[in-house]
Design an enzyme around this catalytic site. Structure first.
Site, mmCIF file in Angstrom:
data_model
loop_
_atom_site.group_PDB
_atom_site.id
_atom_site.type_symbol
_atom_site.label_atom_id
_atom_site.label_comp_id
_atom_site.label_asym_id
_atom_site.label_seq_id
_atom_site.Cartn_x
_atom_site.Cartn_y
_atom_site.Cartn_z
ATOM 1 N N LYS A 193 -1.046 -9.399 16.059
ATOM 2 C CA LYS A 193 -0.262 -10.552 15.093
ATOM 3 C C LYS A 193 -0.525 -11.647 15.686
ATOM 4 C CE LYS A 193 2.887 -10.048 12.603
ATOM 5 N NZ LYS A 193 2.707 -9.834 11.192
ATOM 6 N N ASP A 232 -4.131 -2.278 -1.308
ATOM 7 C CA ASP A 232 -4.468 -2.350 0.081
ATOM 8 C C ASP A 232 -4.999 -3.921 0.568
ATOM 9 O OD1 ASP A 232 -5.313 -2.008 2.811
ATOM 10 O OD2 ASP A 232 -6.211 -0.234 2.299
ATOM 11 N N TYR A 255 -0.077 -4.302 19.168
ATOM 12 C CA TYR A 255 0.573 -4.769 17.986
ATOM 13 C C TYR A 255 0.617 -6.319 18.096
ATOM 14 C CZ TYR A 255 4.512 -6.485 15.602
ATOM 15 O OH TYR A 255 5.288 -7.096 14.726
ATOM 16 N N ARG A 265 16.329 -7.486 24.174
ATOM 17 C CA ARG A 265 15.753 -7.732 22.918
ATOM 18 C C ARG A 265 16.850 -8.510 22.312
ATOM 19 N NH1 ARG A 265 12.011 -6.279 25.237
ATOM 20 N NH2 ARG A 265 10.305 -4.874 24.335
ATOM 21 N N GLU A 279 0.875 -3.401 9.918
ATOM 22 C CA GLU A 279 1.498 -2.266 10.892
ATOM 23 C C GLU A 279 2.364 -2.803 11.849
ATOM 24 O OE1 GLU A 279 1.096 0.872 10.797
ATOM 25 O OE2 GLU A 279 -0.519 0.952 9.103
ATOM 26 N N LYS A 300 0.817 -1.315 0.073
ATOM 27 C CA LYS A 300 -0.045 0.094 -0.035
ATOM 28 C C LYS A 300 0.908 1.160 -0.007
ATOM 29 C CE LYS A 300 -3.339 2.272 3.054
ATOM 30 N NZ LYS A 300 -3.927 2.095 4.321
ATOM 31 N N LEU A 301 2.209 1.056 0.320
ATOM 32 C CA LEU A 301 2.768 2.353 0.532
ATOM 33 C C LEU A 301 2.405 3.151 1.630
ATOM 34 C CD1 LEU A 301 4.226 3.101 -3.107
ATOM 35 C CD2 LEU A 301 5.179 1.333 -1.451
ATOM 36 N N THR A 326 5.916 -12.453 14.453
ATOM 37 C CA THR A 326 6.731 -11.974 15.588
ATOM 38 C C THR A 326 7.044 -12.865 16.722
ATOM 39 O OG1 THR A 326 7.131 -10.039 16.977
ATOM 40 C CG2 THR A 326 4.838 -10.233 16.230
ATOM 41 N N ASP A 327 8.076 -12.845 17.567
ATOM 42 C CA ASP A 327 8.127 -13.545 18.725
ATOM 43 C C ASP A 327 7.181 -12.939 19.839
ATOM 44 O OD1 ASP A 327 9.588 -11.058 19.283
ATOM 45 O OD2 ASP A 327 11.315 -12.220 19.741
ATOM 46 N N GLU A 328 6.835 -11.481 19.580
ATOM 47 C CA GLU A 328 5.999 -10.805 20.564
ATOM 48 C C GLU A 328 4.773 -11.379 21.064
ATOM 49 O OE1 GLU A 328 6.349 -6.451 20.136
ATOM 50 O OE2 GLU A 328 8.304 -6.451 18.942
HETATM 51 P P1 NAD Z 1 7.407 -2.281 8.297
HETATM 52 O O1 NAD Z 1 6.416 -1.567 8.810
HETATM 53 O O2 NAD Z 1 8.925 -1.745 7.677
HETATM 54 O O3 NAD Z 1 6.775 -2.616 6.667
HETATM 55 C C1 NAD Z 1 5.451 -2.883 6.445
HETATM 56 C C2 NAD Z 1 5.218 -2.923 4.949
HETATM 57 O O4 NAD Z 1 3.637 -3.144 4.863
HETATM 58 C C3 NAD Z 1 5.190 -1.510 4.482
HETATM 59 O O5 NAD Z 1 6.032 -1.511 3.263
HETATM 60 C C4 NAD Z 1 3.841 -0.729 4.284
HETATM 61 O O6 NAD Z 1 3.469 0.058 3.368
HETATM 62 C C5 NAD Z 1 2.976 -2.186 4.008
HETATM 63 N N1 NAD Z 1 1.637 -2.440 4.450
HETATM 64 C C6 NAD Z 1 1.131 -1.866 5.532
HETATM 65 N N2 NAD Z 1 -0.256 -1.735 5.723
HETATM 66 C C7 NAD Z 1 -0.454 -2.339 4.221
HETATM 67 C C8 NAD Z 1 -1.908 -2.642 3.621
HETATM 68 N N3 NAD Z 1 -2.863 -2.476 4.370
HETATM 69 N N4 NAD Z 1 -1.827 -3.057 2.450
HETATM 70 C C9 NAD Z 1 -0.690 -3.456 1.916
HETATM 71 N N5 NAD Z 1 0.586 -3.120 2.302
HETATM 72 C C10 NAD Z 1 0.607 -2.750 3.670
HETATM 73 O O7 NAD Z 1 7.465 -3.702 8.747
HETATM 74 P P2 NAD Z 1 8.582 -4.645 9.053
HETATM 75 O O8 NAD Z 1 9.588 -4.366 10.333
HETATM 76 O O9 NAD Z 1 9.300 -4.716 7.636
HETATM 77 O O10 NAD Z 1 7.945 -6.055 9.374
HETATM 78 C C11 NAD Z 1 7.311 -6.819 8.137
HETATM 79 C C12 NAD Z 1 6.623 -8.086 8.956
HETATM 80 O O11 NAD Z 1 7.540 -8.738 9.750
HETATM 81 C C13 NAD Z 1 5.478 -7.740 9.660
HETATM 82 O O12 NAD Z 1 4.404 -8.424 9.656
HETATM 83 C C14 NAD Z 1 5.987 -7.586 11.307
HETATM 84 O O13 NAD Z 1 5.020 -7.980 12.164
HETATM 85 C C15 NAD Z 1 7.015 -8.754 10.929
HETATM 86 N N6 NAD Z 1 8.165 -8.594 12.092
HETATM 87 C C16 NAD Z 1 8.929 -7.815 11.956
HETATM 88 C C17 NAD Z 1 10.071 -7.747 12.901
HETATM 89 C C18 NAD Z 1 10.929 -6.525 13.163
HETATM 90 O O14 NAD Z 1 12.000 -6.524 13.986
HETATM 91 N N7 NAD Z 1 10.708 -5.266 12.509
HETATM 92 C C19 NAD Z 1 10.215 -8.659 13.585
HETATM 93 C C20 NAD Z 1 9.581 -10.018 13.487
HETATM 94 C C21 NAD Z 1 8.511 -9.796 12.715
HETATM 95 P P1 TYD Z 2 11.511 -1.113 19.175
HETATM 96 O O1 TYD Z 2 12.626 -0.951 17.979
HETATM 97 O O2 TYD Z 2 10.460 -0.392 18.980
HETATM 98 O O3 TYD Z 2 11.007 -2.682 18.882
HETATM 99 P P2 TYD Z 2 9.979 -3.768 19.791
HETATM 100 O O4 TYD Z 2 9.345 -2.791 20.723
HETATM 101 O O5 TYD Z 2 9.266 -4.236 18.655
HETATM 102 O O6 TYD Z 2 10.826 -4.812 20.500
HETATM 103 O O7 TYD Z 2 12.058 -1.219 20.599
HETATM 104 C C1 TYD Z 2 13.011 -1.861 20.832
HETATM 105 C C2 TYD Z 2 13.407 -1.768 22.335
HETATM 106 O O8 TYD Z 2 13.781 -0.328 22.434
HETATM 107 C C3 TYD Z 2 11.923 -1.766 23.060
HETATM 108 O O9 TYD Z 2 12.418 -2.228 24.473
HETATM 109 C C4 TYD Z 2 11.766 -0.173 23.450
HETATM 110 C C5 TYD Z 2 12.872 0.243 23.258
HETATM 111 N N1 TYD Z 2 13.135 1.759 22.557
HETATM 112 C C6 TYD Z 2 13.552 2.746 23.315
HETATM 113 O O10 TYD Z 2 13.976 2.619 24.673
HETATM 114 N N2 TYD Z 2 13.561 4.005 22.968
HETATM 115 C C7 TYD Z 2 13.041 4.401 21.732
HETATM 116 O O11 TYD Z 2 12.845 5.570 21.255
HETATM 117 C C8 TYD Z 2 12.523 3.292 20.940
HETATM 118 C C9 TYD Z 2 11.543 3.304 19.637
HETATM 119 C C10 TYD Z 2 12.311 2.035 21.538
#
Ligand code: NAD
Ligand code: TYD
Length: 354
Positions: free
Chosen positions: A164, A64, A160, A224, A89, A39-40, A135-137
């Site tokens: 998930k 979307d 969040y 983490r 998200e 969706k960007l 995610t592990d969350e």
């Molecule tokens: P991100 O927020 O960087 O990217 C999300 C992407 O999804 C974006 O390009 C956004 O435009 C697109 N998107 C959002 N809503 C949309 C919609 N309605 N339709 C189409 N596209 C849409 O997220 P990320 O960090 O790359 O995470 C990707 C996936 O991996 C997620 O499902 C997240 O839960 C999972 N994940 C992330 C982490 C992490 O550390 N970032 C760890 C474990 C799992």
């Molecule tokens: P984040 O990168 O948001 O990932 P997640 O909450 O999904 O693990 O945050 C990583 C850790 O860093 C988390 O314990 C929250 C903390 N944090 C800060 O201390 N300061 C910040 O500005 C942010 C964004 C996160």
């Protein structure tokens, strides 16, 4: 999944992890057709894929996942062999201020994709695969000891992680009820290039380079388990191709850091790379009000993935962090672009009220 020339829809391919997954698939499998459906939103950025956007086996479709009619139509016209679903998200702090968006995108969006896949693939589920990236969350928080395994009970605490967890349940339900071929992986925190600077590591790098305060929530004692994003993309590749239908795999870095130790390490790396005196960047560390419902510790037991499919992380954290910092310093235009506009407003709202 016997077809050697696959057409795969990757959702969220313009985001952080999705762009690494798309790049890996496009370059490793030239005989596959990769469609990036995104969706960007603020987190999606086609500049993340500039290096591969003209490849003949790659295509971008703007759309979307919450639009059920559009998704059904897309599956009918494209007839994909498989889906790798990353669109979501993804930021916990945003889920605390706007939980509904997380339900709509992460839960309803996932169910829309499952319905479209089910309709399109009916009668031939064994030839198709729905890979859900999670995610592990979803497992909640650990105390000082222990690790999340694939058997750990779901116990999400943030909107969040609740969204998930819900999407994971729907994906499993479509396997158990309809027989859809699904796989799920639950990964720990990722770091690397093209990471939107609302998350801890890119936010800290961006603030340190700009001499701005680095906000650390609470006492910085939360832990983490960090994994290099390209190792996650490789794990997704391996699981997509080789996992049995219905399987779940945890993916993690065996790499636990308290937030404060991690920020201090980043400060030392940036002092060196920016030619600052030792200790200069650490003066920017600012303790701010803790996140509501802040999970204390995440740690992944990824031994099942190593045992079954031979995957393990390739990079030591210090090396990965150096590479990551180098990328952001060499790509300041990318950082400046994504932190202009709406980012400013988000940042003010998120951090001035703390
Ligand atoms: P991100 O927020 O960087 O990217 C999300 C992407 O999804 C974006 O390009 C956004 O435009 C697109 N998107 C959002 N809503 C949309 C919609 N309605 N339709 C189409 N596209 C849409 O997220 P990320 O960090 O790359 O995470 C990707 C996936 O991996 C997620 O499902 C997240 O839960 C999972 N994940 C992330 C982490 C992490 O550390 N970032 C760890 C474990 C799992
Ligand atoms: P984040 O990168 O948001 O990932 P997640 O909450 O999904 O693990 O945050 C990583 C850790 O860093 C988390 O314990 C929250 C903390 N944090 C800060 O201390 N300061 C910040 O500005 C942010 C964004 C996160």
């Amino acid at each position: 999944m016997s077809n050697p020339t696959k057409k795969i829809i990757v959702t969220g391919g313009a985001g952080f992890i999705g762009s690494h997954v798309v790049r890996r698939l496009v370059t490793t499998y030239p005989h596959y057709e990769i469609i990036n459906l995104d969706k960007l939103t603020y987190a999606g950025n086609l500049a993340n894929l500039k290096d591969i956007e003209t490849e003949s086996n790659y295509r971008f479709v703007k759309g979307d996942i919450t639009d059920a009619a559009f998704i059904t139509e897309l599956f009918t016209t494209e007839k994909p062999d498989a889906v790798i679903h990353l669109a979501a998200e993804s930021h916990v702090d945003r889920s605390i201020s706007s939980p509904n968006e997380f339900v709509i995108t992460n839960v309803v969006g996932t169910v829309n994709l499952l319905n479209a896949a089910r309709g399109q693939w009916q009668g031939a589920y064994d030839k198709h695969r729905f890979y859900h990236v999670s995610t592990d969350e979803v497992y909640g928080a650990l105390g000082d000891t222990g690790m999340f395994t694939e058997e750990t009970r779901y116990d999400p605490h943030s909107p969040y992680s609740a969204s998930k967890a819900s999407s994971d349940h729907f994906v499993r339900a479509y396997h158990d009820t309809y027989g859809l071929d699904i796989v799920i992986s639950n990964c720990s925190n990722n770091y690397g290039s093209h990471h939107f600077p609302e998350k801890l590591i890119p936010l800290a790098i961006n603030n340190i380079r700009n001499n701005r305060p680095v906000p650390v929530y609470g006492k910085g004692e939360n832990v983490r388990d960090w994994l290099w994003v390209e190792d996650h993309a490789r794990a997704i590749d391996v699981i997509f191709h080789r996992a049995a239908s219905g399987e779940t795999y945890n993916i993690g870095g065996h790499n636990e850091w308290t937030n404060i130790d991690l920020i201090q390490l980043l400060c030392r790396i940036l002092d060196r790379k920016l030619g600052r005196a030792e200790g200069e960047s650490a003066k920017l560390i600012t303790f701010v009000k803790d996140r509501a419902g802040h999970d204390l510790r995440y740690a992944i037991d990824a031994s099942k993935l190593q045992r079954d499919l031979g995957w393990e992380p390739s990079l030591q954290f210090e090396e990965g962090l150096e590479k990551t910092v180098d990328w952001y310093l060499a790509n300041e235009d990318w950082l400046n672009d994504v932190t202009s506009g709406h980012y400013q407003q988000y940042y003010e709202e998120q951090y001035t009220k703390r």
